[in-house]
Write a protein that holds these residues in place. Structure first.
Motif, PDB file in Angstrom:
ATOM      1  N   GLY A 281     -40.718 120.270 -11.868  1.00  0.00           N
ATOM      2  CA  GLY A 281     -42.123 120.661 -11.888  1.00  0.00           C
ATOM      3  C   GLY A 281     -42.481 121.580 -10.732  1.00  0.00           C
TER       4      GLY A 281
ATOM      5  N   TYR B 111     -48.465 120.378 -12.931  1.00  0.00           N
ATOM      6  CA  TYR B 111     -47.535 119.581 -13.729  1.00  0.00           C
ATOM      7  C   TYR B 111     -47.793 118.106 -13.497  1.00  0.00           C
TER       8      TYR B 111
ATOM      9  N   LEU C  45     -41.878 115.672 -18.350  1.00  0.00           N
ATOM     10  CA  LEU C  45     -42.571 116.707 -17.570  1.00  0.00           C
ATOM     11  C   LEU C  45     -43.578 117.415 -18.469  1.00  0.00           C
TER      12      LEU C  45
ATOM     13  N   THR D 272     -46.844 120.278 -18.441  1.00  0.00           N
ATOM     14  CA  THR D 272     -47.408 121.365 -17.645  1.00  0.00           C
ATOM     15  C   THR D 272     -48.650 121.930 -18.343  1.00  0.00           C
TER      16      THR D 272
END
Length: 90
Positions: free
Chosen positions: A60, A72, A86, A88
């Protein structure tokens, strides 16, 4: 014979040590909360799954450093061994 006994003992230890017993399905409940947070924060692009929180945070931060996204979040998932997701903003 010794190898078979040793492998059985190793497997039993791994199952007990990793928490793969009957309590594993209870982990699925928080995923709805995570989805609500992601939509509210507009972190709606899934970038991948990671085995460790540190690996997710590194990826991130590298994305921010390279200008790929501004924010993120590493959200805990329930798919072992890929435990961290993850997300974003772009």
């Amino acid at each position: 014979m010794r190898v078979r006994t040793a492998l059985s003992a190793f497997a039993a230890t791994a199952v007990a040590g990793l928490g793969l017993g009957a309590a594993a399905p209870a982990v699925a409940a928080p995923s709805h909360q995570v989805a609500a947070v992601q939509v509210a924060d507009s972190l709606d692009i899934h970038r991948g799954k990671y085995m460790s929180l540190g690996g997710c945070q590194t990826a991130g931060q590298q994305g921010i450093d390279r200008g790929h996204w501004d924010r993120y979040q590493c959200a805990e998932g329930n798919m072992w061994p890929w435990k961290w997701n993850l997300w974003t903003n772009r």
